[in-house]
Design an enzyme around this catalytic site. Sequence first.
Site, PDB file in Angstrom:
ATOM      1  N   HIS A  84       0.767  -1.314  -0.066  1.00  0.00           N
ATOM      2  CA  HIS A  84       0.019   0.013   0.162  1.00  0.00           C
ATOM      3  C   HIS A  84       0.821   1.347  -0.078  1.00  0.00           C
ATOM      4  O   HIS A  84       0.451   2.420   0.597  1.00  0.00           O
ATOM      5  CB  HIS A  84      -0.928   0.017   1.002  1.00  0.00           C
ATOM      6  CG  HIS A  84      -1.857  -1.191   1.550  1.00  0.00           C
ATOM      7  ND1 HIS A  84      -2.985  -1.455   1.009  1.00  0.00           N
ATOM      8  CD2 HIS A  84      -1.337  -2.339   2.036  1.00  0.00           C
ATOM      9  CE1 HIS A  84      -3.670  -2.461   1.331  1.00  0.00           C
ATOM     10  NE2 HIS A  84      -2.561  -3.187   1.837  1.00  0.00           N
ATOM     11  N   SER A 131      13.017  21.505 -16.810  1.00  0.00           N
ATOM     12  CA  SER A 131      11.909  22.146 -17.064  1.00  0.00           C
ATOM     13  C   SER A 131      12.206  23.576 -17.776  1.00  0.00           C
ATOM     14  O   SER A 131      13.178  24.083 -17.706  1.00  0.00           O
ATOM     15  CB  SER A 131      11.221  22.487 -15.588  1.00  0.00           C
ATOM     16  OG  SER A 131      10.400  23.645 -15.762  1.00  0.00           O
ATOM     17  N   LYS A 158      14.740  22.216 -11.743  1.00  0.00           N
ATOM     18  CA  LYS A 158      14.127  20.582 -11.895  1.00  0.00           C
ATOM     19  C   LYS A 158      15.071  19.921 -12.620  1.00  0.00           C
ATOM     20  O   LYS A 158      15.900  20.108 -13.675  1.00  0.00           O
ATOM     21  CB  LYS A 158      12.955  20.763 -12.811  1.00  0.00           C
ATOM     22  CG  LYS A 158      11.707  21.563 -12.017  1.00  0.00           C
ATOM     23  CD  LYS A 158      11.024  20.670 -11.207  1.00  0.00           C
ATOM     24  CE  LYS A 158       9.911  19.802 -11.789  1.00  0.00           C
ATOM     25  NZ  LYS A 158       9.333  19.150 -11.242  1.00  0.00           N
ATOM     26  N   GLU A 218       8.795   8.046 -16.983  1.00  0.00           N
ATOM     27  CA  GLU A 218       7.535   8.353 -17.164  1.00  0.00           C
ATOM     28  C   GLU A 218       7.041   7.972 -18.694  1.00  0.00           C
ATOM     29  O   GLU A 218       5.932   7.497 -18.929  1.00  0.00           O
ATOM     30  CB  GLU A 218       7.501   9.807 -17.272  1.00  0.00           C
ATOM     31  CG  GLU A 218       7.514  10.372 -15.471  1.00  0.00           C
ATOM     32  CD  GLU A 218       7.610  11.686 -15.440  1.00  0.00           C
ATOM     33  OE1 GLU A 218       7.076  12.651 -14.642  1.00  0.00           O
ATOM     34  OE2 GLU A 218       8.377  12.584 -16.124  1.00  0.00           O
TER      35      GLU A 218
END
Length: 484
Positions: free
Chosen positions: A156, A277, A283, A290
Amino acid sequence: MSKIWTGRISKSTDKAVEEFTSSISIDKKLYLYDITGTAAHVIGLNKIGILSDDELKKIIAGLEKVKKKIELKEVRDVDNYEDIHSLVENELAIAIGKTAEKIHTGRSRNDQAVLDEKLFLKDALAGIISKIIFLQKNLIELAGKKINLAMPAYTHLQKAQPVLLSHYLLSFFEKFKRDINKFYEVFELNDCLPLGAAACTGSGYRIDRKFLKETLKFKYSDSNSMDIVASRDSLLDFIYCCSLVMIHLSRFCEDFIIYSSSEFSYIDIDETFCTGSSIMPQKKNPDILELIRGKSSIIIGNLMQIMVLIKGLPTTYNRDLQEDKKILFNAYEETYNSIEIFSKLLKKIKFNPNVIENSLKEGFLEATDIADYLVKKGESFRKSHNIVGRIVKYCIENDIQLKDLTLKELNKYSPYFGKDFYEKIELKSCINSKDVDCGTNKKQVIAKIESAKSVIKDWENKLEELCSRIPDFEELVRYNTVLK
Ligand code: ARG
């Protein structure tokens, strides 16, 4: 461009229809398989007396020329052809003249398209299998190197129990192991010659299918012409396996995205494998991970596409089937590239041992081991579970860890607690107490790494055997007795 089906249709095709029905922009990728299949087919036609030795030699020399011409990108107006089959036949006619008109004797584009795809599939399977083997090698190497590093196992996404990082890595080895085995199975199941089916009822010539099977290095022959031209099960099998690999990769990526977040900081991904970014200067984003996660949805979509494409078709060939190649090529290329880049990225990951091990200090990861401790002393598991639950609550309320409890405090909950408690809840004890052959005990994990190495060797041998079942155009031409 001259059509291969003039006669019945005398009017020239509407330009828009030509464009709409053409598949050349997609199936030109099959050129080598189409040429190899055609070479085997004409060698077969010579064997049963339909083509003379001279005609055969001429055709094979012509096919060699067409192949070179395609590879040198010298074919003019490629996109004006209807498909790869028309291209090869027309280009052959340009190269050798009228003899080219004989090559389509006893076959149809319906069985030819299936043959091309099956030959493509053999290469694709070998390619993907070798990429997964490479990934597995990297995983095993890493698991070997990190054998002393412990991390939290999660359920979880909450801290559960301590585990060896190597054990975690091997959990993915197992997933990809099943995938590889399935890919081998797909090769085996679909290693069947489709030629001889022609349009749908079987060739009108006594094609020597056994000879063609051997020439094209198939292990088996498909046995029903209507089934051959109607079915695309081999593609379904393949794309299903691609989806599985992508699902497994996607979950691996998801873990690494979480572990690389500043909140976790368990891992650092090398800057060469990250992007920035356009607005936020600080960033460093894990875009590769991804994108693999994103691409997995496309491959799963490809599986849906191919299933839906086929499910309602009347037997046998329908033009809908032409769309299968777009789906197949996409699933293959994206899966192949994803495995490749992920393997490279794996090598560029830096694990932060201090951060990972510090995270084991909080979260009561030893709680289950304490319950087991009490059971081993004579308590029932359910009662132990309740006792340890209350102890954890006490620790939370007093902002202390389990190891900070005094024996006096512990004995308030159970008389079974003794001095050995502290040693039993040490990280090493918690890990090594899972001494089952699927558990995180260090010796068990080391044994798994060793057996994984021999599994990899078996895969490599098996791959070599599979590759020996992939026909090669040059080899086929070289060994043909008539052509020598
Ligand atoms: N380009 C077609 C395909 O890939 C070839 C088969 C055409 N057959 C036909 N009966 N029109 O499906």
